[in-house]
Design a protein around this motif. Structure first.
Motif, PDB file in Angstrom:
ATOM      1  N   VAL A  61       0.836  -1.200   0.000  1.00 37.33           N
ATOM      2  CA  VAL A  61       0.000   0.000   0.000  1.00 37.33           C
ATOM      3  C   VAL A  61       0.873   1.252   0.000  1.00 37.33           C
ATOM      4  O   VAL A  61       0.602   2.219  -0.712  1.00 37.33           O
ATOM      5  CB  VAL A  61      -0.942  -0.001   1.226  1.00 37.33           C
ATOM      6  CG1 VAL A  61      -1.684   1.329   1.343  1.00 37.33           C
ATOM      7  CG2 VAL A  61      -1.937  -1.154   1.137  1.00 37.33           C
ATOM      8  N   GLU A  62       1.932   1.258   0.789  1.00 39.95           N
ATOM      9  CA  GLU A  62       2.817   2.433   0.864  1.00 39.95           C
ATOM     10  C   GLU A  62       3.458   2.738  -0.483  1.00 39.95           C
ATOM     11  O   GLU A  62       3.462   3.890  -0.926  1.00 39.95           O
ATOM     12  CB  GLU A  62       3.905   2.205   1.900  1.00 39.95           C
ATOM     13  CG  GLU A  62       4.873   3.384   2.032  1.00 39.95           C
ATOM     14  CD  GLU A  62       5.906   3.195   3.111  1.00 39.95           C
ATOM     15  OE1 GLU A  62       6.661   4.148   3.399  1.00 39.95           O
ATOM     16  OE2 GLU A  62       5.977   2.079   3.682  1.00 39.95           O
ATOM     17  N   ALA A  65       0.851   3.986  -3.004  1.00 40.36           N
ATOM     18  CA  ALA A  65       0.381   5.325  -2.642  1.00 40.36           C
ATOM     19  C   ALA A  65       1.395   6.400  -3.027  1.00 40.36           C
ATOM     20  O   ALA A  65       1.046   7.413  -3.640  1.00 40.36           O
ATOM     21  CB  ALA A  65       0.084   5.392  -1.152  1.00 40.36           C
ATOM     22  N   TRP A  69       0.066   6.494  -7.013  1.00 34.62           N
ATOM     23  CA  TRP A  69      -1.133   7.331  -6.829  1.00 34.62           C
ATOM     24  C   TRP A  69      -0.791   8.813  -6.692  1.00 34.62           C
ATOM     25  O   TRP A  69      -1.365   9.650  -7.388  1.00 34.62           O
ATOM     26  CB  TRP A  69      -1.912   6.864  -5.596  1.00 34.62           C
ATOM     27  CG  TRP A  69      -3.068   7.748  -5.256  1.00 34.62           C
ATOM     28  CD1 TRP A  69      -4.282   7.803  -5.891  1.00 34.62           C
ATOM     29  CD2 TRP A  69      -3.123   8.734  -4.217  1.00 34.62           C
ATOM     30  NE1 TRP A  69      -5.086   8.761  -5.301  1.00 34.62           N
ATOM     31  CE2 TRP A  69      -4.399   9.348  -4.272  1.00 34.62           C
ATOM     32  CE3 TRP A  69      -2.223   9.152  -3.231  1.00 34.62           C
ATOM     33  CZ2 TRP A  69      -4.795  10.343  -3.385  1.00 34.62           C
ATOM     34  CZ3 TRP A  69      -2.609  10.157  -2.355  1.00 34.62           C
ATOM     35  CH2 TRP A  69      -3.879  10.740  -2.436  1.00 34.62           C
ATOM     36  N   TYR A  83      -1.683  16.019   0.675  1.00 33.72           N
ATOM     37  CA  TYR A  83      -2.098  14.636   0.405  1.00 33.72           C
ATOM     38  C   TYR A  83      -1.114  13.647   1.036  1.00 33.72           C
ATOM     39  O   TYR A  83      -1.512  12.667   1.669  1.00 33.72           O
ATOM     40  CB  TYR A  83      -2.155  14.382  -1.105  1.00 33.72           C
ATOM     41  CG  TYR A  83      -3.364  14.962  -1.819  1.00 33.72           C
ATOM     42  CD1 TYR A  83      -3.974  16.126  -1.383  1.00 33.72           C
ATOM     43  CD2 TYR A  83      -3.880  14.342  -2.960  1.00 33.72           C
ATOM     44  CE1 TYR A  83      -5.063  16.659  -2.043  1.00 33.72           C
ATOM     45  CE2 TYR A  83      -4.976  14.866  -3.631  1.00 33.72           C
ATOM     46  CZ  TYR A  83      -5.566  16.036  -3.173  1.00 33.72           C
ATOM     47  OH  TYR A  83      -6.642  16.551  -3.824  1.00 33.72           O
ATOM     48  N   LYS A  84       0.181  13.910   0.835  1.00 34.31           N
ATOM     49  CA  LYS A  84       1.202  13.009   1.361  1.00 34.31           C
ATOM     50  C   LYS A  84       1.158  12.968   2.886  1.00 34.31           C
ATOM     51  O   LYS A  84       1.327  11.906   3.502  1.00 34.31           O
ATOM     52  CB  LYS A  84       2.588  13.446   0.882  1.00 34.31           C
ATOM     53  CG  LYS A  84       3.707  12.490   1.284  1.00 34.31           C
ATOM     54  CD  LYS A  84       5.032  12.929   0.698  1.00 34.31           C
ATOM     55  CE  LYS A  84       6.145  11.952   1.071  1.00 34.31           C
ATOM     56  NZ  LYS A  84       7.451  12.370   0.483  1.00 34.31           N
ATOM     57  N   ILE A  87      -1.739  10.713   3.978  1.00 38.18           N
ATOM     58  CA  ILE A  87      -1.418   9.299   3.741  1.00 38.18           C
ATOM     59  C   ILE A  87      -0.400   8.804   4.768  1.00 38.18           C
ATOM     60  O   ILE A  87      -0.515   7.699   5.308  1.00 38.18           O
ATOM     61  CB  ILE A  87      -0.872   9.108   2.308  1.00 38.18           C
ATOM     62  CG1 ILE A  87      -1.958   9.413   1.260  1.00 38.18           C
ATOM     63  CG2 ILE A  87      -0.329   7.700   2.128  1.00 38.18           C
ATOM     64  CD1 ILE A  87      -3.160   8.521   1.334  1.00 38.18           C
ATOM     65  N   TYR A 132      -9.181  10.627  -0.117  1.00 40.61           N
ATOM     66  CA  TYR A 132      -7.851  10.381  -0.695  1.00 40.61           C
ATOM     67  C   TYR A 132      -7.606   8.877  -0.834  1.00 40.61           C
ATOM     68  O   TYR A 132      -7.143   8.400  -1.888  1.00 40.61           O
ATOM     69  CB  TYR A 132      -6.754  10.981   0.195  1.00 40.61           C
ATOM     70  CG  TYR A 132      -6.799  12.474   0.365  1.00 40.61           C
ATOM     71  CD1 TYR A 132      -7.449  13.294  -0.551  1.00 40.61           C
ATOM     72  CD2 TYR A 132      -6.183  13.086   1.457  1.00 40.61           C
ATOM     73  CE1 TYR A 132      -7.492  14.668  -0.377  1.00 40.61           C
ATOM     74  CE2 TYR A 132      -6.205  14.464   1.630  1.00 40.61           C
ATOM     75  CZ  TYR A 132      -6.863  15.245   0.720  1.00 40.61           C
ATOM     76  OH  TYR A 132      -6.898  16.605   0.888  1.00 40.61           O
ATOM     77  N   VAL A 133      -7.880   8.124   0.224  1.00 39.68           N
ATOM     78  CA  VAL A 133      -7.573   6.691   0.228  1.00 39.68           C
ATOM     79  C   VAL A 133      -8.509   5.928  -0.700  1.00 39.68           C
ATOM     80  O   VAL A 133      -8.090   5.000  -1.405  1.00 39.68           O
ATOM     81  CB  VAL A 133      -7.648   6.135   1.664  1.00 39.68           C
ATOM     82  CG1 VAL A 133      -7.437   4.621   1.678  1.00 39.68           C
ATOM     83  CG2 VAL A 133      -6.592   6.827   2.538  1.00 39.68           C
ATOM     84  N   LEU A 136      -7.201   6.296  -4.037  1.00 38.98           N
ATOM     85  CA  LEU A 136      -6.012   5.474  -4.221  1.00 38.98           C
ATOM     86  C   LEU A 136      -6.394   4.071  -4.696  1.00 38.98           C
ATOM     87  O   LEU A 136      -5.820   3.549  -5.657  1.00 38.98           O
ATOM     88  CB  LEU A 136      -5.258   5.416  -2.886  1.00 38.98           C
ATOM     89  CG  LEU A 136      -3.898   4.730  -2.794  1.00 38.98           C
ATOM     90  CD1 LEU A 136      -3.141   5.303  -1.585  1.00 38.98           C
ATOM     91  CD2 LEU A 136      -4.028   3.224  -2.620  1.00 38.98           C
TER      92      LEU A 136
END
Length: 396
Positions: A61-62, A65, A69, A83-84, A87, A132-133, A136
């Motif tokens: 996921v990391e 992302a 993404w 955004y970062k 996350i 956001y997620v 993603l």
């Protein structure tokens, strides 16, 4: 399909096939039947357009992302940081080392709950971070990394918009009159007349003003450079923010009068900037906020932020009967739903005026007395009225 090098030691059969891009894909199976079944399955998926690279979903996921993404978002550097940050704070600690394909819908729902229960987010933030997620994982589906998003069928957190209470015309006048420098008075009034954001109005330059057409071209903003105290021009947060903003004659006269007394710098990085400090230096956000805070105190008004002038501008348009799409375009919102959510209560208040207009239009002669809205009948679009909106209410 061939016997593998591990023949006789477990997974003895190797299935080979080409992916849609012509690259060979191999996998090992215990029996010949399983290998044949795998080839049939993958060829069928290619034929129907549903093929996924078996290895794609193994990306963490990391990594997806941050490496896939985030670079795919059409946003400016400040938004990338935002955004970062979201996350990094709320997603990576939970799922960062998990494979994309391993996340289950039940876990997706529980993660959304954790935004309020574990992380204590409130207001618009749970919905914003979840958006956001969810985006993603939606991109992961589009990129054929996973078959389906774990958030499909899971409702997003309720978006709780705080109710805005814009200053009315009398309060705006009161604040402008109390400004202890003409610079601040002009800047506050232009903000109320245009609805420009703080960075947009502080970064306004003469070449962005079309004096004849009475239009301001909004295509950039003034921001503080990342990690330093210097200022720089930056793109707007989204493409929707780029707009040609119609302004009133009052706004044109205000700008002309200010520039006549305080000429814009003629050279250097800030050449043509309309609002500057002595020496042609740009105005920082903190300086403007301090000036407004002190002006409100001097005026005996409640504390206000620069964004309140933007809300005032929107409230005047809505009160004048402008439709939501016009308000959206004027404010540079990404979509009309943002406008409707932010100003829902103001549109609700304006509905009564619409009823009065319709009642007056269909009244029999002599049935009702001409009310204050009687001139609004006839189905004219409010934006087409030359005296509508801000200029009618703010003109002395």
């Amino acid at each position: 399909m061939v016997a593998s090098a591990a023949h006789g030691k477990g997974k003895r059969w190797q299935a080979r096939y080409d992916d849609p891009n012509g690259r060979e894909v191999t996998s090992l199976w215990a029996t010949k039947v399983e290998a044949e079944r795998e080839i049939t399955k993958q060829e069928s998926a290619k034929a129907t357009g549903s093929w996924l690279d078996p290895k794609a979903g193994r990306v963490t996921v990391e990594r997806f992302a941050l490496d896939t993404w985030l670079p795919a978002q059409s946003i400016n550097e400040r938004s990338v940081t935002e955004y970062k940050g979201a996350i990094t704070r709320y997603l990576i600690p939970e799922w960062g080392q998990r494979e994309m394909r391993s996340i289950k819908p039940s876990e997706a729902g529980a993660w959304q709950q954790s935004l309020t229960v574990k992380y204590g987010l409130s207001g618009v933030y749970p919905n914003r971070v979840a958006r956001y997620v969810r985006s993603l994982f939606k991109l992961a589906v589009i990129d054929r990394v996973i078959h389906v998003s774990p958030f499909d069928g899971i409702k997003a957190p309720i978006l709780v918009e705080s109710v805005v209470h814009p200053p009315d015309v009398a309060e705006v006048r009161q604040i402008i009159a109390a400004a202890y420098k003409p610079l601040w008075g002009a800047l506050f009034e232009l903000a109320a007349l245009t609805g420009l954001r703080s960075g947009e109005i502080r970064g306004l330059t003469v070449d962005r003003i079309d004096w004849l057409r009475r239009v301001i071209r909004v295509d950039r903003q003034l921001v503080q450079a990342k990690g330093v105290s210097t200022m720089e021009f930056d793109d707007l947060k989204s493409g929707a923010g780029r707009r040609d903003l119609p302004i009133t004659q009052r706004a044109v006269d205000l700008l002309a009068a200010h520039i006549a007394v305080h000429p814009s710098p003629t050279d250097g990085q800030w050449a043509g900037m309309v609002f500057t400090l002595p020496g042609g230096k740009p105005i920082q956000t903190s300086t403007l906020d301090w000036a407004l805070k002190n002006t409100c105190t001097k005026a005996g008004a409640q504390p206000r932020h620069m964004h309140d002038f933007r809300h005032h501008y929107a409230s005047v348009l809505i009160g004048g009967g402008e439709n939501p799409k016009v308000v959206q375009r004027r404010l540079g919102h990404k979509d009309v739903m943002t406008t409707l959510r932010t100003y829902a209560h103001l549109f609700a208040e304006a509905e009564q005026k619409t009823r009065d207009v319709l009642d007056a239009a269909w009244a029999e002669p002599g049935e009702t007395e001409a009310g204050p809205e009687s001139s609004e009948t006839g189905g004219r679009i409010p934006e087409s009225r030359p005296g509508s909106g801000v200029v009618a209410q703010l003109r002395a």
